[in-house]
Design an enzyme around this catalytic site. Structure first.
Site, mmCIF file in Angstrom:
data_model
loop_
_atom_site.group_PDB
_atom_site.id
_atom_site.type_symbol
_atom_site.label_atom_id
_atom_site.label_comp_id
_atom_site.label_asym_id
_atom_site.label_seq_id
_atom_site.Cartn_x
_atom_site.Cartn_y
_atom_site.Cartn_z
ATOM 1 N N GLU A 1 0.843 -1.197 0.000
ATOM 2 C CA GLU A 1 0.000 0.000 0.000
ATOM 3 C C GLU A 1 0.876 1.245 0.000
ATOM 4 O OE1 GLU A 1 -2.569 1.612 -0.590
ATOM 5 O OE2 GLU A 1 -4.000 1.419 1.060
ATOM 6 N N ASP A 2 0.395 2.296 -0.639
ATOM 7 C CA ASP A 2 1.164 3.535 -0.655
ATOM 8 C C ASP A 2 1.074 4.282 0.663
ATOM 9 O OD1 ASP A 2 -1.502 4.152 -0.950
ATOM 10 O OD2 ASP A 2 -1.227 5.622 -2.557
ATOM 11 N N ASP B 1 -3.529 6.254 5.985
ATOM 12 C CA ASP B 1 -3.992 7.571 6.431
ATOM 13 C C ASP B 1 -4.795 7.392 7.715
ATOM 14 O OD1 ASP B 1 -5.115 10.109 6.742
ATOM 15 O OD2 ASP B 1 -5.260 10.455 4.600
ATOM 16 N N PHE C 1 -1.360 16.853 3.005
ATOM 17 C CA PHE C 1 -1.764 16.127 1.809
ATOM 18 C C PHE C 1 -0.597 16.114 0.830
ATOM 19 C CE2 PHE C 1 -4.969 14.003 -0.521
ATOM 20 C CZ PHE C 1 -4.672 14.203 -1.861
ATOM 21 N N ARG D 1 0.723 11.958 -10.410
ATOM 22 C CA ARG D 1 1.249 10.590 -10.335
ATOM 23 C C ARG D 1 2.626 10.484 -10.990
ATOM 24 N NH1 ARG D 1 -2.530 7.115 -8.246
ATOM 25 N NH2 ARG D 1 -4.732 7.462 -8.737
#
Length: 254
Positions: A163-164, A167, A218, A231
């Site tokens: 997973e990136d 959060d 963010f 991206r």
């Protein structure tokens, strides 16, 4: 010492969740302090012209990310001695991390394989899923898992979700138990995340392997997006208000 220990283990000897839990690894992330969001500006490293003026700062350069992934690959491999890992990429944000992680795992295994020829095994297999939870700059709270043709194929496998970003943690806190019901008692499910965000909205979920713990900002770049933009940015950057406005509905305008 580690090399000798690894070569002495029979392939697929470690075969259950209980075995893994006996010596459960927890590769804690590198702590990125809050002030690190102002360490680099777009003048220090290359930012593509189409993002000029649309990032506030560079939080992590691509070089720092690559070095950390190299170490994560070794931490992952040492946690699964003699076992084929089933890597499951969480699209789309995890794609770049997934590619680089498997590249380092492959190189690491190739260096060991000649000496371990008598007990060779496949280092990893691959799969892909989509876990929809983001809308705009915040987590929507709802999670939908799609992309895998048959979850029953996970039976008995040692799944590592790549997973990136962790959060709020709500996504993985729902996905992990969902997959565990398919892997069964002889398999396992763990999570490797490149980033874990320090946010008061966190449900408390932590990945088994973490690259960096980052401030509650963010961030975009290295396949992390804002409405599909950013991206292609190599570095991880903090988006600014101009960027949020510019790309708010960019994908529909172009």
């Amino acid at each position: 010492k580690y090399l000798l220990y690894l070569l002495s283990i029979e392939p697929n000897k470690m075969s259950s969740e209980a075995d893994l839990e006996e010596d459960k690894p927890h590769s804690t992330g590198i702590f990125v302090p809050d002030e690190a969001t102002e360490t680099y500006s777009s003048e220090h490293v290359f930012v593509p012209p189409h993002y000029d003026g649309y990032v506030d700062s560079v939080m992590l350069t691509n070089g720092a990310i690559q070095d950390r992934i190299c170490k994560l690959a070794r931490d992952v491999r040492s946690a699964y001695p003699g076992v084929t890992i089933h890597l499951v990429c969480v699209l789309k944000g995890g794609a770049a991390f997934f590619h680089d992680l498997q590249r380092h795992l492959r190189v690491y295994h190739d260096y060991l394989s000649p000496a371990a020829a008598s007990g060779s095994y496949i280092p990893f297999t691959l799969d892909f899923v989509r876990c929809k939870s983001y809308e705009g700059t915040s987590s929507s709270g709802s999670v939908e898992v799609t992309g895998m043709s048959d979850f029953q194929n996970l039976r008995g496998r040692h799944v590592l979700l790549v997973e990136d970003m962790i959060d709020t943690g709500r996504t993985m806190s729902k996905v992990v138990p969902h997959l565990r019901q398919y892997v069964g008692e002889t398999g396992s499910v763990r999570v490797c995340a490149l980033f874990q965000k320090r946010t008061p909205l966190s449900c408390g979920f932590e990945a088994d392997f973490t690259g960096f713990t980052i401030p509650n900002r963010f961030v975009v770049g290295y396949c992390l997006d804002y409405n599909e933009a950013y991206r292609d940015l190599n570095h991880v950057c903090v988006i600014n208000d101009a960027g949020i406005e510019k790309f708010r509905d960019w994908i529909h305008r172009e």
